[in-house]
Design an enzyme around this catalytic site. Structure first.
Site, PDB file in Angstrom:
ATOM      1  N   GLU A   1      22.047  -4.258 -38.535  1.00 37.78           N
ATOM      2  CA  GLU A   1      22.152  -2.707 -38.001  1.00 37.78           C
ATOM      3  C   GLU A   1      22.978  -2.057 -38.642  1.00 37.78           C
ATOM      4  OE1 GLU A   1      20.524  -5.332 -34.495  1.00 37.78           O
ATOM      5  OE2 GLU A   1      21.951  -5.697 -36.213  1.00 37.78           O
TER       6      GLU A   1
ATOM      7  N   GLU B   1      18.784 -11.035 -31.727  1.00 35.40           N
ATOM      8  CA  GLU B   1      19.603 -10.879 -30.064  1.00 35.40           C
ATOM      9  C   GLU B   1      18.701 -11.591 -29.077  1.00 35.40           C
ATOM     10  OE1 GLU B   1      22.244  -6.917 -30.521  1.00 35.40           O
ATOM     11  OE2 GLU B   1      19.880  -6.769 -31.021  1.00 35.40           O
TER      12      GLU B   1
ATOM     13  N   GLY C   1      17.598  -6.879 -33.346  1.00 33.34           N
ATOM     14  CA  GLY C   1      17.077  -7.295 -31.937  1.00 33.34           C
ATOM     15  C   GLY C   1      16.236  -8.576 -31.914  1.00 33.34           C
TER      16      GLY C   1
ATOM     17  N   ALA D   1      14.520  -4.483 -33.301  1.00 38.45           N
ATOM     18  CA  ALA D   1      13.867  -3.143 -32.484  1.00 38.45           C
ATOM     19  C   ALA D   1      12.990  -2.292 -33.554  1.00 38.45           C
ATOM     20  CB  ALA D   1      15.111  -2.587 -31.897  1.00 38.45           C
TER      21      ALA D   1
HETATM   22  N1  T1G Z   1      10.947  -1.081 -37.173  1.00 39.15           N
HETATM   23  C1  T1G Z   1       9.831  -0.385 -37.489  1.00 39.15           C
HETATM   24  N2  T1G Z   1       9.146  -0.783 -38.593  1.00 39.15           N
HETATM   25  C2  T1G Z   1       9.325  -1.732 -39.268  1.00 39.15           C
HETATM   26  C3  T1G Z   1      10.844  -2.499 -38.968  1.00 39.15           C
HETATM   27  C4  T1G Z   1      11.510  -2.140 -37.838  1.00 39.15           C
HETATM   28  N3  T1G Z   1      12.520  -2.848 -37.409  1.00 39.15           N
HETATM   29  N4  T1G Z   1      10.981  -3.365 -39.966  1.00 39.15           N
HETATM   30  C5  T1G Z   1       9.954  -3.235 -40.923  1.00 39.15           C
HETATM   31  N5  T1G Z   1       9.083  -2.110 -40.571  1.00 39.15           N
HETATM   32  C6  T1G Z   1       7.915  -1.540 -41.289  1.00 39.15           C
HETATM   33  C7  T1G Z   1       8.160  -1.123 -42.583  1.00 39.15           C
HETATM   34  O1  T1G Z   1       8.549   0.391 -42.378  1.00 39.15           O
HETATM   35  C8  T1G Z   1       6.756  -1.168 -43.572  1.00 39.15           C
HETATM   36  O2  T1G Z   1       5.823  -0.143 -42.965  1.00 39.15           O
HETATM   37  C9  T1G Z   1       6.420  -2.613 -42.884  1.00 39.15           C
HETATM   38  O3  T1G Z   1       6.985  -2.823 -41.441  1.00 39.15           O
HETATM   39  C10 T1G Z   1       6.815  -3.603 -43.784  1.00 39.15           C
HETATM   40  O4  T1G Z   1       8.043  -3.710 -43.907  1.00 39.15           O
HETATM   41  C11 T1G Z   1      19.035  -3.223 -30.794  1.00 39.15           C
HETATM   42  C12 T1G Z   1      18.658  -1.589 -32.747  1.00 39.15           C
HETATM   43  C13 T1G Z   1      11.730  -7.615 -42.104  1.00 39.15           C
HETATM   44  C14 T1G Z   1      12.798  -8.009 -44.119  1.00 39.15           C
HETATM   45  O5  T1G Z   1      16.806  -3.684 -39.917  1.00 39.15           O
HETATM   46  O6  T1G Z   1      14.527  -5.426 -43.471  1.00 39.15           O
HETATM   47  O7  T1G Z   1      17.207  -4.266 -33.981  1.00 39.15           O
HETATM   48  O8  T1G Z   1       5.741   1.073 -45.219  1.00 39.15           O
HETATM   49  O9  T1G Z   1       7.692  -3.400 -46.417  1.00 39.15           O
HETATM   50  O10 T1G Z   1       9.294  -6.302 -47.716  1.00 39.15           O
HETATM   51  O11 T1G Z   1      20.355  -4.437 -32.284  1.00 39.15           O
HETATM   52  O12 T1G Z   1      11.135  -4.958 -43.288  1.00 39.15           O
HETATM   53  O13 T1G Z   1       4.152  -0.895 -44.540  1.00 39.15           O
HETATM   54  O14 T1G Z   1       4.194   1.501 -42.967  1.00 39.15           O
HETATM   55  O15 T1G Z   1      10.300  -3.950 -45.607  1.00 39.15           O
HETATM   56  O16 T1G Z   1       8.436  -8.061 -46.367  1.00 39.15           O
HETATM   57  C15 T1G Z   1      16.975  -4.298 -37.181  1.00 39.15           C
HETATM   58  C16 T1G Z   1      14.473  -3.875 -41.067  1.00 39.15           C
HETATM   59  C17 T1G Z   1      16.599  -3.148 -36.571  1.00 39.15           C
HETATM   60  C18 T1G Z   1      15.021  -4.965 -40.333  1.00 39.15           C
HETATM   61  C19 T1G Z   1      10.295  -7.347 -44.192  1.00 39.15           C
HETATM   62  N6  T1G Z   1      16.235  -4.971 -38.208  1.00 39.15           N
HETATM   63  N7  T1G Z   1      13.123  -4.618 -41.826  1.00 39.15           N
HETATM   64  O17 T1G Z   1      10.441  -6.845 -45.502  1.00 39.15           O
HETATM   65  O18 T1G Z   1       8.158  -5.417 -45.518  1.00 39.15           O
HETATM   66  S1  T1G Z   1      17.776  -2.437 -35.841  1.00 39.15           S
HETATM   67  C20 T1G Z   1      16.163  -4.397 -39.383  1.00 39.15           C
HETATM   68  C21 T1G Z   1      13.378  -5.401 -42.881  1.00 39.15           C
HETATM   69  C22 T1G Z   1      17.798  -3.344 -34.208  1.00 39.15           C
HETATM   70  C23 T1G Z   1      18.942  -3.869 -32.049  1.00 39.15           C
HETATM   71  C24 T1G Z   1      18.982  -2.850 -33.241  1.00 39.15           C
HETATM   72  C25 T1G Z   1      12.199  -5.717 -43.663  1.00 39.15           C
HETATM   73  C26 T1G Z   1      11.835  -7.127 -43.503  1.00 39.15           C
HETATM   74  P1  T1G Z   1       5.003   0.332 -43.796  1.00 39.15           P
HETATM   75  P2  T1G Z   1       8.687  -3.955 -45.399  1.00 39.15           P
HETATM   76  P3  T1G Z   1       9.004  -6.709 -46.481  1.00 39.15           P
END
Ligand code: T1G
Length: 701
Positions: free
Chosen positions: A134, A114, A111, A71
């Site tokens: 999450e 999911e 998400g 998400a």
């Molecule tokens: N939402 C918004 N921005 C995100 C994002 C996300 N989920 N994931 C990454 N970004 C942005 C990040 O801030 C950065 O921005 C750019 O993308 C590159 O990321 C209902 C509610 C995928 C392994 O927890 O672990 O789903 O600094 O530098 O090192 O159940 O990003 O360039 O402006 O980290 O290659 C669950 C979070 C969400 C994964 C890639 N998902 N992301 O790593 O790049 S909660 C996560 C990561 C959810 C549902 C619930 C990593 C990555 P900027 P990066 P990277």
């Protein structure tokens, strides 16, 4: 292949056809987060497929480098009616009457997984990673993850994945039945072929219709037991266990509804705000105004380390771990041998725990060249000095290095408090000098304070930032002052802790007040581990510089008894073989005698007062550091305290914690306890602002 367009929110999903298969490609770089425009595009695609009999199945794939990484975290605090409808999209998928195939490359996280589990089938390339992280954001899988994952991989594995938050590789997911086919070649072609094969298979295998394998009470009891240790004080892990247990006990719809409620509860908690703050603060800390991807950098193919002691050895391991050859220098053969044997022992311990092979141990040791001759560093791309904390010794080394190191080599000091400008001043190339402050144990602690000196060039800074990422550190850029950011604040924190004991508290109560906040170690447990003589020497140095008399506090008197902490099996506390701190009656007596001698009548100090005085002493010094520009962002300070000082991530770091308490309250408490609030803190409090707002304003300035 043709491409029709759709609705009011511009779609981030492209529709295309491959014969009787409709392909929906999500394009929302950089990580295809489930942002506004994605659900609209997917729903429109499913409607198009439903309305077209020639469409036999649907493939959902991510454009660019990854499937959906979750998400969009930035939308969490959006009003519900505006936030991207992930659950609605998955409900639509679950009810869909044609096969849907999620084609996964890169990561399918949160998400994203999911969404994939809402599809009928999942295919992936071997290197893809899938997971539900999450819990690392203080929330829980809120779009079916807690109900569907246990139905596929079983209760125990699902709990392990949701409570650790760590992804698994597609190959393992394949063995668990979470991925239906591993595609070695072109993912899209393989997915379309798979979809065509399954086009007529009925009934459609919906995960929501399955039951949960291995859902025995002991599995949930063990998980609850486990999180009491691994996630002490945290909200979302226990909600995850409750929901996974529900998945086995009630109909899918009931669990699905309960999950939505619990998700909101977790999302609206200070813990989730804290963890989300750190998620973005860590990424922001890597951005330095003026340093861009076009800033020239130098390639680091070899490193030199001066000093094979605890720090030097740990620093060397970071380079060896990523395949960079290291030449390590010592003055005495015996010290050199000792340093190498510690490094080898550390690796062999890791191998014994099965976390690396003996071949890896030998391969890394083969990259390490010991020497007694600093001249052997003449070809190194970076040289890091890690000798004991004495300015004259460091200046002598940098003077010699200046004559040895090749042009363009980076000359770095691992000093934890000393003036890097002064160190640079003895060289003819101050632009090549930088501070790289590692934290002990340097091969374990993730934080790296990158100390930008007055003349440090952009190339040296940019190279050091890239190097931090390469050796798997969280690099945070700080300016030059006594103790930089982390230690300067912790010195102030230590002063306040000693003062609280002087006024009447027992050291163990002061430590307990920070353990209650979630810090694994309070100030005195930390001092005993670091060595009381270190703090004593720093206080003496600071008094000398300030022209003040030799410090004579109760802690200095303990040091003068010869007790230096864990390294002498006793300091403020005694220690048993498990290194558990045990209050010592003689030390308590020493403190009482000290108060009597100073005419101090001890008073009752509550845990609340102790916690506030200590936490806010950090915040107040942090605010001064921001005013002076030694740290760029309050978020950087939070990242430093999470990765370097054990401040709990679910509190978001000291500055975020203060914002959660309300800066007005923080200022009032500081004044109540006799501390003078920093001007910046007072201003933000008067303006009713938070440190995050301060960072945002500054970022925009
Ligand atoms: N939402 C918004 N921005 C995100 C994002 C996300 N989920 N994931 C990454 N970004 C942005 C990040 O801030 C950065 O921005 C750019 O993308 C590159 O990321 C209902 C509610 C995928 C392994 O927890 O672990 O789903 O600094 O530098 O090192 O159940 O990003 O360039 O402006 O980290 O290659 C669950 C979070 C969400 C994964 C890639 N998902 N992301 O790593 O790049 S909660 C996560 C990561 C959810 C549902 C619930 C990593 C990555 P900027 P990066 P990277």
């Amino acid at each position: 292949m043709s491409t029709p367009e759709s609705s009011s929110q511009p779609s981030l999903v492209q529709q295309s056809r491959d014969g009787d298969i409709l392909v929906l490609t999500i394009n929302n770089p950089p990580v295809n987060a489930f942002s506004p425009g994605v659900p609209e595009g997917l729903k429109a695609g499913l409607d198009a497929a439903a309305a077209d009999d020639s469409v036999k199945a649907v493939v959902i794939i991510g454009g660019g480098r990854t499937f959906v990484a979750g998400a969009d975290i930035r939308t969490f605090d959006m009003p519900r009616e505006q936030s991207p409808d992930l659950r609605g999209t998955i409900e639509k998928l679950d009810a869909f009457t044609k096969p849907t195939v999620a084609a996964i490359h890169g990561t399918a996280l949160g998400g994203g997984l999911e969404l994939a589990m809402g599809c009928t089938y999942r295919v992936a390339v071997p290197g893809a990673q899938v997971g539900l992280p999450e819990v690392k954001l203080g929330v829980l899988p809120g779009a079916g993850g807690t109900q569907r994952l246990p139905r596929v991989v079983g209760a125990a594995k699902a709990l392990d994945m949701m409570l650790s938050g760590n992804p698994i590789r597609a190959t393992e997911a394949g063995q668990l039945g979470l991925i239906d086919r591993i595609i070695d070649g072109d993912l899209l072609a393989g997915a379309v072929e798979f979809a065509r094969e399954m086009a007529d298979a009925r009934p459609l295998p919906r995960i929501s219709e399955r039951s949960v394998p291995g859902a025995t009470p002991d599995v949930f009891a063990a998980a609850r037991q486990g999180i009491r240790k691994t996630h002490r004080g945290q909200l979302s892990p226990s909600l995850i266990v409750d929901l996974a247990e529900m998945a086995a006990a009630v109909p899918f719809q009931e669990g699905w509804d309960a999950e939505a409620t619990k998700f909101m509860e977790a999302k609206d908690s200070p813990q989730s705000r804290g963890l989300r703050h750190i998620f973005f603060a860590e990424r922001e800390s890597a951005k330095i105004p003026g340093i861009t991807k076009d800033t020239p950098t130098t390639e680091i193919r070899s490193a030199g380390i001066i000093g094979a002691g605890t720090m030097g050895g740990g620093i060397a391991m970071n380079f060896l771990n990523v395949g960079i050859p290291v030449t390590i220098v010592e003055t005495q053969q015996e010290a050199l041998d000792r340093g190498l044997s510690v490094i080898r022992r550390n690796y062999e311990n890791t191998a014994r725990k099965g976390r690396m092979s003996m071949e890896d141990v030998e391969a890394r040791m083969a990259l390490l060249t010991p020497t007694l001759d600093m001249g052997d560093l003449k070809d190194a791309d970076i040289i890091i000095e890690a000798v004991f904390e004495n300015m004259d010794v460091k200046k002598d080394i940098f003077t010699r290095l200046d004559g040895i190191a090749k042009p363009g080599a980076i000359l770095a000091s691992n000093t934890s408090t000393l003036d890097v400008n002064e160190i640079a001043s003895v060289t003819s190339r101050p632009e090549s000098v930088i501070g790289l402050h590692f934290f002990s144990p340097a091969n374990v602690m993730k934080l790296l304070e990158i100390v930008r000196a007055e003349k440090t060039s952009d190339t040296v800074l940019a190279t050091s930032m890239a190097l931090a990422k390469r050796i798997r550190k969280v690099g945070v850029v700080v300016g030059v002052c006594d103790g930089f950011v982390g230690n300067r604040m912790v010195h102030r924190y230590g002063d306040e802790a000693r003062q609280i004991v002087e006024e009447g508290a027992r050291p163990e109560d002061v430590d307990a007040s920070m353990n209650a906040l979630g810090l694994p170690m309070g100030p005195f447990q930390m001092s005993d581990m670091a060595g009381l003589d270190i703090g004593h020497a720093i206080r003496q140095h600071q008094a000398k510089v300030a022209g003040q008399p030799k410090p004579d506090g109760w802690l200095d008197r303990i040091v003068e008894t010869g007790r230096k902490g864990q390294k002498t099996q006793g300091g403020i506390y005694d220690y048993d073989e498990t290194r558990r701190p045990i209050p010592n009656a003689d030390m308590q007596k020493l403190i009482e005698d000290y108060r009597a001698e100073k005419g101090i009548t001890p008073r009752e100090i509550t845990q609340e007062e102790s916690t506030k005085r200590l936490a806010y002493s950090l915040v107040n010094e942090g605010a001064k550091i921001l005013e002076e520009g030694i740290a760029q962002r309050a978020g950087d300070i939070d990242v430093i305290y999470i990765y370097g000082y054990g401040f709990p991530a679910y509190r978001g770091g000291p500055m975020q914690y203060a914002s959660e308490q309300g800066l007005k309250n923080v200022v009032a408490d500081l004044e109540k306890y006799g501390q003078t609030p920093a001007p910046l803190l007072k201003r933000l409090a008067e303006e009713g602002k938070t440190f995050a707002q301060y960072d945002a304003e500054k970022g925009r300035a």
